[in-house]
Scaffold this active site. Structure first.
Site, PDB file in Angstrom:
ATOM      1  N   CYS A 111      39.616  45.534  37.972  1.00 33.95           N
ATOM      2  CA  CYS A 111      40.257  45.005  39.189  1.00 33.95           C
ATOM      3  C   CYS A 111      41.579  45.695  39.516  1.00 33.95           C
ATOM      4  CB  CYS A 111      40.442  43.503  39.079  1.00 33.95           C
ATOM      5  SG  CYS A 111      38.901  42.624  38.860  1.00 33.95           S
ATOM      6  N   HIS A 248      46.085  41.328  44.045  1.00 36.90           N
ATOM      7  CA  HIS A 248      44.671  41.184  43.712  1.00 36.90           C
ATOM      8  C   HIS A 248      44.246  39.744  43.970  1.00 36.90           C
ATOM      9  CE1 HIS A 248      40.850  41.429  41.948  1.00 36.90           C
ATOM     10  NE2 HIS A 248      41.144  40.725  40.871  1.00 36.90           N
ATOM     11  N   ASN A 278      36.659  37.147  44.771  1.00 36.28           N
ATOM     12  CA  ASN A 278      37.291  38.232  44.011  1.00 36.28           C
ATOM     13  C   ASN A 278      36.388  39.460  44.096  1.00 36.28           C
ATOM     14  OD1 ASN A 278      38.161  40.013  42.057  1.00 36.28           O
ATOM     15  ND2 ASN A 278      38.511  38.470  40.493  1.00 36.28           N
TER      16      ASN A 278
END
Ligand code: COA
Length: 321
Positions: A111, A248, A278
């Protein structure tokens, strides 16, 4: 010398899946998912590949920047869910969009991948090796989910986001930080295909994402503010000097915790995880593209980006838009 983002683009699969849709497949509810994560829906691939979504996001970033694919000198793809081990996703994108003149390769920092790729492009351009770069974060993580693990599969969505950056004379990137903590990698992992050669056979076909959600949550709320503070210190700025924090998009409560630790109001932390979940390495450029499209990013603004994920990897970048 520095670099500046001059174009953004993104792409999502067609199929939007709400929490209520998931509640028909597993023992969960819209209320539980929203309360614990802030997520309301996500887009899941019904055939769109990482390379396809990434290519679309790249085309849109080039269009937004007013550039042609032949002008791209460096093409970096951040992904941890490629269709192909070989060739890499960046080379597939290169063929798809016609960026024949670029050096193209992938980078996997989960990520935090887009952020690490941005820093890599910065280093290349700062060193005078290239003048511009097309950077994309793209994932179809839904294929790596265990759809019987309700604590994990509800979090993630598929998608891609891209930026085009080029050398600029004035200040672009003001400060950055990046870190990895491999010793704690077990809290978020996914096995690849097992060893299989004439001398050793491991029948494993590859695994699914496994996560200790509480550990990841604690790691993010502790390390991300530290990484942002480190980047701000290098930029000689205070948290309140930043106009927008593009973080993020993992969990709304994580973002609120980070804002609190930095002592900055939540209004400076835009969120799209309620709609897209996500999306791993795609999350930061996807949100940047949404903000750009909505006119919320104006030249001269100070923007802080921060990513974190499996590895564990984490970091931040403070830049002038
Ligand atoms: N729906 C309903 N109940 C669920 C559920 C779901 N989707 N997922 C888990 N539960 C249940 C658990 O089984 C457990 O039940 P029990 O108490 O009867 O055993 C209960 O909810 C609490 O589970 P727990 O895992 O302790 O919840 P939590 O408050 O830690 O929230 C996460 C779980 C995953 C939402 C949270 O830990 C988190 O978001 N962590 C960060 C993960 C992340 O962002 N990862 C990506 C980083 S890049």
């Amino acid at each position: 010398m520095s670099i500046r983002i001059i174009g953004t683009g993104s792409a999502l699969p067609e199929r939007c899946v709400t929490n209520d849709d998931l509640a028909k497949l597993m023992d969960t509810s819209d209320e539980w998912i929203r309360e614990r994560t802030g997520i309301g829906s996500r887009y899941l691939s019904t055939g769109e590949t990482v390379a396809y979504l990434a290519g679309k996001a790249c085309e849109r970033a080039l269009e937004n920047a007013g550039k042609e694919a032949e002008e791209v000198e460096l093409l970096l793809a951040a992904t941890c869910s490629p269709e192909m081990a070989l060739p890499c996703t960046a080379c597939q994108i290169q063929a798809q969009i016609g960026a024949g003149g670029a050096a193209a390769f992938d980078l996997n920092a989960a990520c935090a991948g887009f952020l690490f790729a941005l820093h890599t492009a910065y280093a290349y351009i700062e060193a005078g090796i290239y003048k511009n770069a097309l950077i994309v974060g793209a994932e179809v993580l839904s294929k790596l989910m265990d759809w019987t693990d309700r604590g994990t599969c509800i979090l993630f969505g598929d998608g891609a986001g891209a930026v085009f950056v080029e050398k600029c004379g004035e200040s672009g990137i003001l400060g950055f930080s990046q870190h990895s903590d491999g010793a704690r990698g077990g809290v978020l992992s996914c096995a690849a295909r097992g060893l299989h050669n004439p001398y050793f056979k491991d029948a494993s076909e590859g695994g699914f994402v496994r996560m200790d959600g509480r550990e990841v949550f604690a790691f993010a709320v502790r390390q991300v503010p530290a990484a942002i503070s480190e980047a701000l210190e290098k930029a000689r700025l205070r948290p309140e000097d930043v106009d927008l924090y593009v973080l993020h998009q993992a969990n709304k409560r994580i973002i609120e915790g980070i804002a609190k630790r930095l002592g900055v109001g939540p209004e400076k932390f835009p969120i799209n995880l309620d709609r897209v979940g996500n999306t791993s390495s795609a999350a930061i450029p996807l949100l940047l593209d949404e903000l750009n499209g909505a006119g919320r990013l104006r030249r001269g603004m100070t923007v802080a980006l921060s990513g974190f994920g499996a590895g564990l990897t984490y970091g931040a970048c403070v830049l002038k838009w």
